[in-house]
Design a protein around this motif. Structure first.
Motif, PDB file in Angstrom:
ATOM      1  N   SER A 107       0.914  -1.147   0.060  1.00 37.53           N
ATOM      2  CA  SER A 107      -0.281   0.111  -0.033  1.00 37.53           C
ATOM      3  C   SER A 107       0.950   1.423   0.025  1.00 37.53           C
ATOM      4  N   ASN A 160       2.245   1.653  -3.539  1.00 38.84           N
ATOM      5  CA  ASN A 160       1.166   2.490  -4.114  1.00 38.84           C
ATOM      6  C   ASN A 160       1.014   3.786  -4.101  1.00 38.84           C
ATOM      7  N   GLU A 161       1.170   3.939  -2.917  1.00 38.89           N
ATOM      8  CA  GLU A 161       0.889   5.674  -2.607  1.00 38.89           C
ATOM      9  C   GLU A 161       2.185   6.393  -3.071  1.00 38.89           C
ATOM     10  N   THR A 189      -5.004  -0.248  -4.581  1.00 42.05           N
ATOM     11  CA  THR A 189      -4.813  -0.671  -2.949  1.00 42.05           C
ATOM     12  C   THR A 189      -5.730  -1.554  -2.662  1.00 42.05           C
ATOM     13  N   THR A 201      -6.242  -4.709   0.552  1.00 37.97           N
ATOM     14  CA  THR A 201      -5.653  -5.155   1.981  1.00 37.97           C
ATOM     15  C   THR A 201      -5.117  -6.514   1.855  1.00 37.97           C
ATOM     16  N   ASP A 254      -1.273  -9.232  -3.695  1.00 39.83           N
ATOM     17  CA  ASP A 254      -2.735  -8.489  -3.891  1.00 39.83           C
ATOM     18  C   ASP A 254      -3.033  -8.984  -5.271  1.00 39.83           C
TER      19      ASP A 254
END
Length: 436
Positions: free
Chosen positions: A135, A138-139, A220, A222, A404
């Motif tokens: 995550s 990705n940010e 994104t 989890t 993911d």
């Protein structure tokens, strides 16, 4: 028609066409075995027997996947990632994002290098560390293909150049190859001869850093389920103890399986979480990483069939006879054979004994220098490790980056690592074979 070439080419082509890697490995092995004159039953028997050699690594991946899910469930990585993201948003500056990206790349590079030499845990850190960081990546707009190259570089470059940890095993294998061929060399002769080939890894990494510098968008998602309660100092402490237990036990026992089990047991015996919920998280994590373990099992079966064909020697002998007296073509051909064999077997450590027994007498007969022969063998052994669909040096990064479901093993790991690591190393090794 050489069975090894046929098997590897079929496996690679089918993988590039997006056929499931497990099926590609089996079809390639079957084709290679049949070309070598083995019957269907014999190929299946050898393939099945070879699978047992990958049982440990397959179970290791599964358990490490479960452990990674428990780490995520504890909330420790969520706290870290949230803190970094909030800091970046607070800064609202391009400079802050660049510093964060450079810091992550440097940290992953350092950890992966240390996993080969200083703290020889190999790929064990990847399923634990990478999925919770997706995550954040990705940010920051990371292209995961770059991370795949960075991780694979750290898993391959150190053992080629540094004579400690896995590097000591790799370089001792080369020394043993010379001893088996009736030529004694000192262990200290190996590393200097591999400096030039290893420089290819560095050049490739720099090129990848430039090529994959642009942002790539991912959704994104989890990894693991959200905890019912926010992470506390107690749960974070438990996660840290579990991580320490995992790495400590692995180093003491030389087993990723018992290392992962130690970390998992820390969570269960802490009595800070419901066992039923921990069990669900563990099973979900195992499910995520189990596929990589299945690929490793199939890769071991493929390697067993490749070895059983006995076609590696005739391939090299045929090249030597055809190109007799043409040093440039001979060195290039020897490296090409090493690439083909290692791409199929998926392990440089397993490839070295095979090619050393052939390349050393051949090199001596062609009057190549000892350093040149060492460079050729070391390069040939390391080549496929950085790009083979069956190598744990590519499967490991994929195991973390695909948690993911947004990272393809072939096109996002194997193709980038082959282009940016294998090709520069091939060129550097070729030069070393000519000038040493």
């Amino acid at each position: 028609m050489n069975a090894v070439v046929i098997a590897v080419l079929i496996m690679i082509v089918l993988s590039l066409l997006r056929l499931n890697v497990v099926l590609a490995l089996f079809i390639g092995a079957l084709a290679g075995g049949l070309v070598a004159g083995m019957g269907y039953g014999e190929v299946i028997g050898v393939f099945t027997e070879g699978i047992t050699g990958g049982a440990e690594i397959a179970l290791s991946y599964a358990l490490l996947g479960g452990f990674a899910a428990l780490i995520a469930y504890s909330g420790i990585t969520e706290v870290l990632v949230t803190f970094i993201i909030r800091t970046l948003k607070k800064e609202q500056s391009k400079k802050a994002r660049i510093i964060a990206k450079v810091s992550i790349i440097a940290a992953l590079l350092a950890i992966s290098i240390m996993s080969q030499n200083l703290i020889p845990i190999h790929i064990a850190f990847i399923p634990i560390l990478i999925p919770p960081l997706l995550s954040l990546m990705n940010e920051l707009g990371f292209d995961r293909r770059l991370i795949a190259v960075v991780l694979t570089f750290g898993l391959t470059f150190p053992y080629v150049l540094f004579p400690i940890g896995f590097g000591q095993i790799f370089q001792n294998t080369i020394v043993s190859g010379f001893e088996s061929a009736g030529t004694d060399i000192a262990f200290g002769q190996v590393a200097p001869a591999l400096v030039l080939p290893a420089s290819g890894f560095v050049v490739g990494l720099i090129l990848a850093l430039v090529y994959y510098r642009k942002q790539r968008i991912y959704e994104t998602k989890t990894f693991g389920s959200a905890n019912e309660t926010e992470a506390s100092m107690k749960t974070i402490a438990i996660a840290l103890v579990a991580i320490a237990a995992t790495f400590g036990v692995q180093i003491l026992t030389d087993s990723m399986i018992f290392g992962a089990l130690a970390g998992i047991m820390v969570f269960f015996l802490s009595f800070q979480f419901k066992w039923s919920r921990l069990d669900n998280e563990l099973v979900d994590g195992i499910r995520v990483m189990a596929y990589i373990g299945i690929v490793m099992l199939a890769a071991n079966g493929f390697a067993a069939v490749i070895s059983e064909t006995g076609h590696v020697g005739p391939l090299v002998d045929g090249i030597a006879e055809t190109l007799s007296g043409q040093k440039v073509l001979i060195v290039g051909s020897m490296l090409l054979v090493g690439l083909i064999v290692t791409m199929g077997i998926g392990s440089s450590f397993a490839t070295i004994p095979i090619i050393a027994s052939i390349f050393i007498p051949m090199g001596m007969e062609l009057e190549l220098s000892i350093p040149a022969i060492i460079a050729i063998i070391g390069t040939a052994g390391a080549l496929g490790d950085a790009g083979s669909p069956a190598s744990d040096s590519t499967l490991g990064p994929t195991a973390g980056l695909s948690a993911d479901g947004q990272h393809d093993h072939i096109w996002d790991t194997c193709v980038p690592t082959f282009i940016f690591l294998n090709i520069p190393v091939l060129i550097a090794g070729f030069l070393a074979g000519l000038i040493l």
